[in-house]
Design a protein around this motif. Structure first.
Motif, PDB file in Angstrom:
ATOM      1  N   ALA A  24       0.821  -1.217   0.000  1.00  0.00           N
ATOM      2  CA  ALA A  24       0.000   0.000   0.000  1.00  0.00           C
ATOM      3  C   ALA A  24       0.849   1.258   0.000  1.00  0.00           C
ATOM      4  O   ALA A  24       0.539   2.229   0.673  1.00  0.00           O
ATOM      5  N   LEU A  25       1.918   1.260  -0.782  1.00  0.00           N
ATOM      6  CA  LEU A  25       2.708   2.491  -0.922  1.00  0.00           C
ATOM      7  C   LEU A  25       1.910   3.433  -1.808  1.00  0.00           C
ATOM      8  O   LEU A  25       1.390   3.023  -2.844  1.00  0.00           O
ATOM      9  N   TYR A  26       1.818   4.699  -1.389  1.00  0.00           N
ATOM     10  CA  TYR A  26       1.070   5.666  -2.192  1.00  0.00           C
ATOM     11  C   TYR A  26       1.808   5.836  -3.525  1.00  0.00           C
ATOM     12  O   TYR A  26       2.944   6.315  -3.550  1.00  0.00           O
ATOM     13  N   PRO A  27       1.188   5.475  -4.636  1.00  0.00           N
ATOM     14  CA  PRO A  27       1.938   5.406  -5.897  1.00  0.00           C
ATOM     15  C   PRO A  27       2.344   6.775  -6.429  1.00  0.00           C
ATOM     16  O   PRO A  27       3.252   6.866  -7.241  1.00  0.00           O
ATOM     17  N   HIS A  28       1.660   7.824  -5.967  1.00  0.00           N
ATOM     18  CA  HIS A  28       1.972   9.149  -6.506  1.00  0.00           C
ATOM     19  C   HIS A  28       3.002   9.878  -5.642  1.00  0.00           C
ATOM     20  O   HIS A  28       3.330  11.024  -5.905  1.00  0.00           O
ATOM     21  N   MET A  29       3.495   9.219  -4.585  1.00  0.00           N
ATOM     22  CA  MET A  29       4.466   9.875  -3.714  1.00  0.00           C
ATOM     23  C   MET A  29       5.818   9.171  -3.835  1.00  0.00           C
ATOM     24  O   MET A  29       5.889   7.968  -4.070  1.00  0.00           O
ATOM     25  N   ASN A  73       6.312   8.990   0.988  1.00  0.00           N
ATOM     26  CA  ASN A  73       5.600   7.859   1.566  1.00  0.00           C
ATOM     27  C   ASN A  73       5.960   7.683   3.028  1.00  0.00           C
ATOM     28  O   ASN A  73       5.095   7.528   3.884  1.00  0.00           O
ATOM     29  N   LYS A  96       9.840   6.937  -7.097  1.00  0.00           N
ATOM     30  CA  LYS A  96       8.443   6.552  -6.884  1.00  0.00           C
ATOM     31  C   LYS A  96       8.395   5.039  -6.732  1.00  0.00           C
ATOM     32  O   LYS A  96       9.258   4.327  -7.271  1.00  0.00           O
ATOM     33  N   LYS A 154       6.900   2.767  -8.169  1.00  0.00           N
ATOM     34  CA  LYS A 154       6.912   2.012  -9.418  1.00  0.00           C
ATOM     35  C   LYS A 154       8.333   1.641  -9.835  1.00  0.00           C
ATOM     36  O   LYS A 154       8.546   0.628 -10.491  1.00  0.00           O
ATOM     37  N   ARG A 186      10.340  -2.209  -2.174  1.00  0.00           N
ATOM     38  CA  ARG A 186       9.002  -1.725  -1.789  1.00  0.00           C
ATOM     39  C   ARG A 186       8.645  -2.200  -0.391  1.00  0.00           C
ATOM     40  O   ARG A 186       8.108  -1.471   0.421  1.00  0.00           O
ATOM     41  N   ARG A 188       7.987   3.088   6.430  1.00  0.00           N
ATOM     42  CA  ARG A 188       6.855   3.954   6.710  1.00  0.00           C
ATOM     43  C   ARG A 188       6.323   3.693   8.121  1.00  0.00           C
ATOM     44  O   ARG A 188       5.853   4.604   8.795  1.00  0.00           O
TER      45      ARG A 188
END
Lengths: 361, 318, 407
Positions: A85-90, A95, A130, A132, A139, A146
């Motif tokens: 659940a890593l925020y993909p846009h951060m 994150n 990011k 990705k 990840r 986090r």
């Protein structure tokens, strides 16, 4: 610094009872693993603790304080999700710092904490990437990072390694264990993999159909399972089971006859738990078989598969006792498919289960 | 079976490729023909028409860009173009804020699946399937200053001074129509946004919740950036819709953008320039085609820019 | 159409060849297109009368939707098709068809001596001065009043502007909406201006403004607009949003006592059962002019490409006859421009009488040929004036500038 008590916790989704009632206690600094087959309620139990699901009944306390009415963030927990659940846009940095930023932590402190966590997890050079652009293991570490930056009292892990390949899994297992020692925090870890449970846990909680089957140290569960379910679930390859009938009983032992008439004398303290004529199950761990012969009882059968690894040998028998039997022998044994073999076992190190599946001790 | 040579294999592969290409052509040709006949041909003829002088429907002399010069630079004509353009801009901005803003709020609320959310989902979407003409007509009646429902309700509520001739005042006519449009269309962006929110894995939201984010922060920091593709689609569609807006203003206040061109739109201007209106003007195909070409070029260019800019901030959901 | 005709002609020829000496007459079929869907029955009766005297001609009347008629007819003509007889619009609407040469010039082939020159302006192409259609009906802008309401309040129809306002004030105090008109639709404001402005700007103005001797900023025109603006207080509450349908409903239901509208409203009000009478717009002052604005609705033209031109011209001649004018008046309630067509209907007779002092409906008659049209300008200007966003002087200025720019 967290002592967790769950008291008769119940959870129902509509008409489906997922957790009929579970009570357990987790001591400060303990590494607890919830293990069980999928659908056993282990994740639900974790999510109840995290506050992502509401209790149907019961109570949860952390350090003596009721928390089940508190929102997730106010329980002092951090969670690592199976999907990360890593925020993909951060970026990695964003994150890891999100919780701190939400809490309006001073910038310098945020930066310091992120740096520290990144160093621990060897993520420093990836901070501006990011998700990705990261590998699965990276990840995974970000997800842990986090959690770390928040300095939580309790870490929750929901099957965190299931998306990694086998080699990385072993590596991360060790890293998480190291992390536990370093952070000295309470960790609760959910997995369906009993190897993870055995290797990482201070205490294992075995769940089945929403019920806690047994709690205890890994080897206690291995050596002394409370019931057939725990016996079968803990240990790999899994324990072999043979159906049998009690043919005789005395003060210190039960005599069990297997379907191929093999007689096994099972020494126990409470033979009264079963009566003559009862259908019982004999459990023999694969590693409890040996080829030493002697007068110990033996399981006979034809080899239908064999795995010779040099240091150890696995045999798969179609046994005369009516079951496929796995044998794990130390050392190399020259056995071929189609061979008729007899493997002996020590009855005192075996397990006998009554008709209800409880261990006869 | 006899053995196949290399050449046989290659022939077989070529035959397979040919079959596949023929099949593709078979599938592609009809839609391409339809597109050519109904899109490129009219577009081409509009461009062609725009460089001729017209006498009614009869083509006159080639005049180059004269028609464009007239509609763009002759004050008595260009003032209509710029006024209509200004109104289209107002419509676009207002629809973005009012209609899509409301849709976003509704989608966020519905995404939390409150009791009866399926019912609300249907209710919000229902007007979308109604005909625009019917909705325009129905709201024109509701807004009638003498016996319209809206003013009757306002009067019944003691708000007599609020009972305005909504469609008759330059200040309220366009806002009224924008609200009617919102009433008609809000369900569409709501549904698109809702689908986008449902596509966001629940884990992200739960992770944010554990990170201590409030519902507002979750909406702002997590949901909003991750629904970017839906936002792109809605912004571009809203833009195209706003600059092609025709039915509602036409049905509610007529071809002349009454009162005083306060509801004039590029579409209305084009229509009455090209085809004339019974009560005031006759048709001028040249100027009308020039307007059509300009409107198309503008919408096409800006849509492209919007798409580029907005796609840049889209994130692939892992 | 032409195909059908060819086929018929061949069939007739073949028939004639086989039955030499029989009484079969070769018939010419004419197509007649119009936008008057509501008049189909009446036109068929009129056509039957024509066919009786012209047994060799058969006319088929086809009515298209009014809102699409202009496009339908223009498209057909542009494609080299279209009917033999065309019901044309007037003024700018006629030029669209006449200028490209679709219509046959009629002034030298049809005797139009019974028709007045004012009416013929509507079907004359300004470029060459030829008349391209036989004028068919005129419309007049009138003030309608509800006779029951006037009787109930002891009112007499106003003759002057002051009387008009006095009557309106009295009605308003009695709780009746004095004037049904609203300003939501520009074209209805233009109609209203047609009834009210001319008696203020006077009979000379039209000639002067169209010849260029003056423009619309003329004090006479500005003054007339100022008077018209005084009517705001007598219009319904929220008049800015009152549309055409609402206006008619207010008058027909008796909620409003007066309504400024065109003579084409008469059948509708009759059907609604409201008791009404008509007057011309009020005079500026006692003894002043009382003119009604009129315009020609359209005409009957002949397709220049028709294969049966002679038969079509014969029909056109029929439409210029007194007999036809009388039928138009009797069967359709139209005000025919043909001399000697008198109506037995008192209202129509009254309109004919009011037309004795008529003035052209200015924007349609004189400024409907270029962009922006006078109608566009005055409609928009009046709307702004009634919305309060422009003064009469500003409106006059805008109209004047717009018209100068369009020429």
């Amino acid at each position: 610094m967290a002592h967790i008590v769950m008291r008769d916790v119940q959870k129902r989704f509509g008409n489906v009872e997922v957790i009929p009632g579970a009570s357990l206690e987790i001591k400060d600094n303990e590494f607890v693993v919830f293990v069980g087959p999928s659908g056993c309620g282990k994740s639900t139990l974790l999510r109840l603790l995290a506050g992502l699901e509401d209790l149907t009944a019961g109570a949860i306390e952390i350090d003596g304080e009721r928390v089940d009415h508190l929102s997730p963030s106010r329980r002092g927990l951090a969670m690592v999700f199976q999907s990360y659940a890593l925020y993909p846009h951060m970026t990695v940095r964003e994150n890891m710092s999100y919780a701190l930023r939400v809490a309006r932590t001073p910038k310098a402190e945020v930066e310091a904490k992120v740096r520290e966590a990144a160093e621990i997890l060897q993520l420093t050079e990836y901070l501006d990437r990011k998700p990705k652009a990261l590998s699965g293991g990276q990840r995974q570490r970000v997800a842990i990072g986090r959690a770390i930056v928040r300095d939580p009292k309790v870490f929750l892990f929901d099957e965190p390694l299931s998306n990694l390949d086998a080699k990385l899994r072993v590596q991360m297992r060790i890293e998480i264990t190291k992390l536990h020692r370093r952070l000295k925090a309470t960790m609760i870890y959910v997995t369906h993999d009993q190897i993870e449970a055995m290797t990482m846990a201070d205490k294992i909680v075995v769940l089945n159909e929403g019920r806690i089957e047994q709690m205890g140290a890994p080897l206690d569960l291995y050596n002394d399972p409370d019931n057939k379910f725990v016996a079968g679930f803990i240990g790999s390859p899994a324990m072999n089971f043979f159906d049998g009938t009690v043919t005789a009983r005395d003060d210190a032992a039960l005599t069990v006859e297997l379907s191929d008439k093999t007689k096994v004398v099972y020494p126990c303290a409470n033979p009264g738990q079963a009566g003559v004529g009862d259908a019982v199950t004999l459990g023999v761990r694969p590693e409890n078989f040996h080829f030493d012969g002697g007068d110990e009882p033996a399981i006979k059968g034809e080899v239908y598969a064999v795995e010779r690894l040099g240091g150890e040998t696995y045999l798969y028998l179609q046994s005369t006792a009516g079951h496929e039997t796995v044998v794990h022998a130390v050392g190399d044994h020259e056995v071929a498919v189609g061979d008729q073999v007899a493997v002996n076992f020590n009855p005192a190190r075996n397990h006998l289960f009554d008709p209800q599946g409880r261990t006869i001790r | 079976m006899t053995a196949m040579t290399d050449a046989d294999f290659r022939r077989a592969i070529r035959a397979r490729t040919l079959r596949r290409n023929l099949w593709l052509a078979f599938l592609l040709l009809p839609p391409m023909a339809v597109m050519f006949i109904f899109i490129f041909l009219p577009m081409g003829s509009a461009v062609l028409y725009s460089v001729y002088e017209w006498d009614g429907l009869v083509r006159g002399d080639f005049v180059g860009l004269e028609n464009f010069r007239e509609v763009l630079f002759e004050p008595q004509k260009s003032k209509f173009l710029f006024n209509a353009f200004k109104n289209n801009v107002i419509v676009f901005v207002s629809v973005m804020v009012v209609q899509n803003g409301l849709a976003l709020v509704l989608a966020m609320l519905l995404a939390r699946e409150p009791k009866g959310y399926r019912f609300y989902q249907v209710v919000f979407f229902l007007p979308v399937i109604l005909s625009t003409v019917i909705i325009g007509f129905q709201w024109k009646l509701f807004l009638n200053p003498v016996f319209g429902l809206v003013n009757n309700l306002l009067r019944a509520a003691g708000l007599d001074s609020w009972a305005l001739p909504w469609l008759g005042l330059p200040e309220t006519a366009l806002p009224s129509m924008i609200l009617v449009n919102a009433w008609h269309w809000v369900g569409f962006p709501t549904l698109v946004f809702l689908a986008a929110i449902h596509r966001i894995p629940k884990d992200y939201i739960e992770a944010a919740r554990l990170d201590g984010a409030s519902e507002w922060r979750i909406a702002r920091d997590i949901i909003w950036p991750l629904m970017a593709p839906a936002v792109t689609i809605i912004v571009v569609l809203t833009f195209i819709g706003a600059f092609n807006w025709f039915e509602i203003p036409y049905v509610m206040n007529g071809l002349e953008g009454a009162p005083g061109y306060s509801t004039d739109m590029l579409g209305l201007l084009f229509y009455r320039t090209a085809f004339g209106s019974i009560s005031a003007t006759d048709s001028d195909f040249g100027a009308g085609s020039a307007l059509a070409v300009l409107i198309f070029l503008f919408i096409f260019t800006v849509s492209l820019i919007f798409t580029r800019l907005l796609t840049a901030r889209e994130i692939e959901l892992a | 159409m032409n195909k059908r005709h060819t086929f018929t002609a061949k069939a007739v020829l073949a028939g004639a060849a086989m039955m030499v000496g029989s009484s079969a007459v070769a018939q010419t079929e004419l197509d007649f297109w119009s936008w008057r869907q509501e008049d189909v029955a009446a036109y068929n009766e009129i056509i039957a009368a024509f066919e009786e005297t012209h047994p060799d001609i058969k006319v088929t009347y086809t009515a298209h939707p009014a809102t699409e008629y202009n496009t339908i007819i223009a498209t057909a003509l542009a494609a080299g098709e279209g009917p033999d007889i065309i019901h044309t619009r007037s003024y700018g609407g006629l030029e669209v068809l006449a200028k490209p040469g679709y219509l046959e010039p009629l002034d030298e082939q049809v005797d139009m001596s019974l028709i007045g020159d004012v009416a013929k302006i509507g079907t004359t192409l300004r470029a060459d001065g030829h008349v391209y259609a036989v004028p068919f009906a005129s419309q007049t802008v009138l003030v309608f009043y509800n006779t029951d309401i006037f009787a109930a309040h002891g009112l007499t129809p106003p003759e002057t502007w002051d009387e008009f306002k006095a009557v309106a004030t009295q009605l308003k105090e009695a709780g009746v909406i004095p004037l049904a008109n609203g300003s939501a639709e520009g074209w209805m404001l233009e109609i209203m201006s047609g009834a009210l402005l001319p008696n203020f700007y006077g009979s000379e103005f039209f000639g002067e403004v169209t010849s260029g001797a003056t423009d619309f900023e003329d004090p006479r025109f500005v003054g007339a607009l100022e008077k018209m603006a005084e009517l705001k207080e007598f219009m319904p509450d929220g008049y800015q949003g009152v549309d055409y349908a609402t206006m008619k409903q207010l008058f027909a239901s008796g909620a409003a006592a007066m309504f400024v509208g065109g003579s084409f409203e008469i059948p509708g009000f009759r059907d609604a059962g409201v008791n009404f009478d008509i007057i011309a717009g009020p005079a500026a002052e006692a003894g002043g002019e009382r003119m009604v604005a009129t315009w020609l609705d359209g005409g009957y033209g002949v397709n220049a490409a028709s294969e049966n031109k002679e038969a079509a011209l014969e029909f056109a001649r029929f439409t210029a006859s007194q007999e036809f004018g009388q039928m138009l008046t009797d069967k359709l309630g139209n005000i025919s421009p043909i001399e000697g067509a008198v109506s037995s209907d008192p209202t129509l007779a009254k309109i004919s009488e009011l037309q004795g002092a008529s003035t052209p409906y200015i924007m349609l008659v004189a400024y409907r040929f270029n962009t922006p049209t006078g109608s566009t300008l005055i409609q928009n200007g009046l709307q702004e004036m009634f919305a309060g966003s422009k003064t009469p002087a500003e409106v006059a200025h805008d109209v004047s500038e717009g018209i100068k720019a369009s020429e």
